[in-house]
Each structure stands twice: as structure tokens, then as C-alpha cells.
Scaffold this motif. Structure first.
Motif, PDB file in Angstrom:
ATOM      1  N   ARG A  59       0.828  -1.212   0.000  1.00 20.71           N
ATOM      2  CA  ARG A  59       0.000   0.000   0.000  1.00 20.71           C
ATOM      3  C   ARG A  59       0.863   1.265   0.000  1.00 20.71           C
ATOM      4  O   ARG A  59       0.504   2.286   0.598  1.00 20.71           O
ATOM      5  CB  ARG A  59      -0.944   0.025   1.203  1.00 20.71           C
TER       6      ARG A  59
ATOM      7  N   GLU B 177      -7.203   2.931  -0.373  1.00 19.00           N
ATOM      8  CA  GLU B 177      -6.009   2.471   0.347  1.00 19.00           C
ATOM      9  C   GLU B 177      -5.632   1.066  -0.094  1.00 19.00           C
ATOM     10  O   GLU B 177      -4.452   0.717  -0.144  1.00 19.00           O
ATOM     11  CB  GLU B 177      -6.266   2.470   1.857  1.00 19.00           C
ATOM     12  N   THR B 178      -6.631   0.252  -0.377  1.00 20.59           N
ATOM     13  CA  THR B 178      -6.405  -1.122  -0.814  1.00 20.59           C
ATOM     14  C   THR B 178      -6.761  -1.234  -2.293  1.00 20.59           C
ATOM     15  O   THR B 178      -7.306  -0.297  -2.888  1.00 20.59           O
ATOM     16  CB  THR B 178      -7.270  -2.085   0.014  1.00 20.59           C
TER      17      THR B 178
END
Length: 227
Positions: A83, A150-151
Motif C-alpha cells: 500500500r 487504500e487497498t
């Protein structure tokens, strides 16, 4: 279509293109054209074809990172897994969500049936999935949103839009009201990858004409439309 005209960033180990909507990254089962058919034109003097580091859905346009050698591909892949990559997307929703910004923390899991095939759904037992969003503009009962995931789960923004905000991305034939002939209005507008020694990879894809055709102007901080 010449993808060599869609280059946003290029150096000795990395290449970022503005992937056109409608072009799949992986070869489809029906044998139609994919990114693979264009890789030879993206060698730019190297013997090897560049390798895509991540995936964008067929309908999603915008920033797609390719590595120009296997060593770089491994490092970039690890950066995505950790990430450590900044990703920013634009989407037009088939409705106007409440609020101006927020965070969607909704784990995702895959489900399938003989009738409808497979899709992703929100599931407390699924893989962690987090997306930040902000509403940029409203026109004709639709909203232009900027997402910062974020993912990087499969169909993450498409499911988060529907289940987290209550409205599917416009044109989505799986999670929304779109038909198979429609195109999902999702665009990867910005990609930043930090590197240890070299300057970071920074790429911004132009605001799509297909978004502008629906009455939305390029928001502040977005690259202008082509031409």
C-alpha cells in the motif's frame, strides 16, 4: 489506436500509459484485442515488452503502470502490496450521495451463482477494503466523486460506491443499471509510486471526454482533457 500516443511517464524502468476505456489488460476469452496486442509498440528501444504491474477493469480508463524489466516489476509489485502507492480515481455516480466526503471501510468477498455469474460483495469476513471519497460536483442528478483507495481489491470502488454510498457508478452493468453495451464511468486519474533512489513515478491522466460530455468540468487538481 496507438498506445504510444498515450504515454504519461517514461524512464528506464517504468512506463505509465493512459489506458483507453474498453481495452482489457488481460486477453479476453473471445480472442478480442487487449493490452498485449499493443506491447510491442511500447518497447521504446528495449528488447523486452513492458509488463503491467497492476490491473484496471476493461471500462476503466487512466493511469496504468508497466515495468520495463523483471527486477523493476518485482519492486513495483511489492509497493502495491505494501500500500505504498498513491492512487486517485474519478467516478460519476448514478445518483447523489449524502455528505461531501468520508471513508468507506467495507471488507469484500467474492460470490458466484449459475444465474448471475461472479461478483464482489460486502462481507465482514472478507478481505479488508478501504476507500476515501469526496464529492466534487453535481449535474443532472449525478455526482462526480474522487476516490482515494487504500487497498486494491477487485471491483473495490464499484462495490464501495453501491454498498457504501448507495449509488452505483454510472453505466456499471454488474453493480448498477448499465446494460452490457454501456461503459462504467471510472477513471484512474493519478498514480504516484515512490522509489528509493530515483525520483518518484508521478503520472496524471487527462480528464476524460466521456465525463465532460455528461456536463462535468475537469475538477481542480485534474489534468485537462486531451486536445
Amino acid at each position: 489506436m496507438l498506445l504510444s500516443d498515450h504515454v504519461l511517464f517514461l524512464d528506464g524502468e517504468a512506463l505509465v500509459i493512459d489506458k483507453p476505456e474498453g481495452l482489457p489488460v488481460d486477453p479476453p476469452r473471445d480472442g478480442s484485442l487487449s493490452l498485449e496486442n499493443h506491447l510491442d509498440s511500447l518497447r521504446f528501444g528495449f528488447r523486452r515488452w513492458p509488463l503491467p504491474v497492476h490491473r484496471l477493469d476493461r471500462d476503466t480508463s487512466g493511469c496504468l503502470l508497466l515495468a520495463r524489466n523483471p527486477k523493476a516489476h518485482g519492486r513495483f509489485t511489492r509497493a502495491f502490496e505494501a500500500r505504498a502507492v498513491e492512487k486517485r480515481y474519478l467516478a460519476i455516480l448514478d445518483g447523489v450521495p449524502a455528505g461531501d466526503s468520508g471513508t468507506i471501510d467495507l471488507p469484500l468477498a467474492k460470490t458466484s451463482s449459475a444465474e448471475t455469474g461472479w461478483r464482489m460483495i460486502g462481507d465482514p469476513k472478507g478481505k479488508p477494503s478501504v476507500s476515501h471519497w469526496e464529492k466534487l460536483a453535481v449535474a443532472d442528478g449525478r455526482a462526480l466523486l474522487r476516490f482515494r483507495p487504500e487497498t486494491g481489491r477487485t471491483h473495490q470502488l464499484r462495490v464501495h460506491a453501491l454498498e457504501g454510498l448507495g449509488f452505483a457508478i454510472l453505466g456499471d452493468p454488474v453493480y448498477g443499471r448499465g446494460r452490457k453495451s454501456d461503459r462504467t464511468l471510472l477513471h484512474a486519474e493519478r498514480l504516484v509510486v515512490d522509489r528509493d533512489v530515483k525520483p518518484p513515478i508521478v503520472a496524471e491522466a487527462p480528464f476524460p471526454d466521456r465525463f465532460a460530455a455528461l456536463g462535468f468540468a475537469a475538477p481542480e487538481g485534474a489534468a485537462p482533457t486531451r486536445g
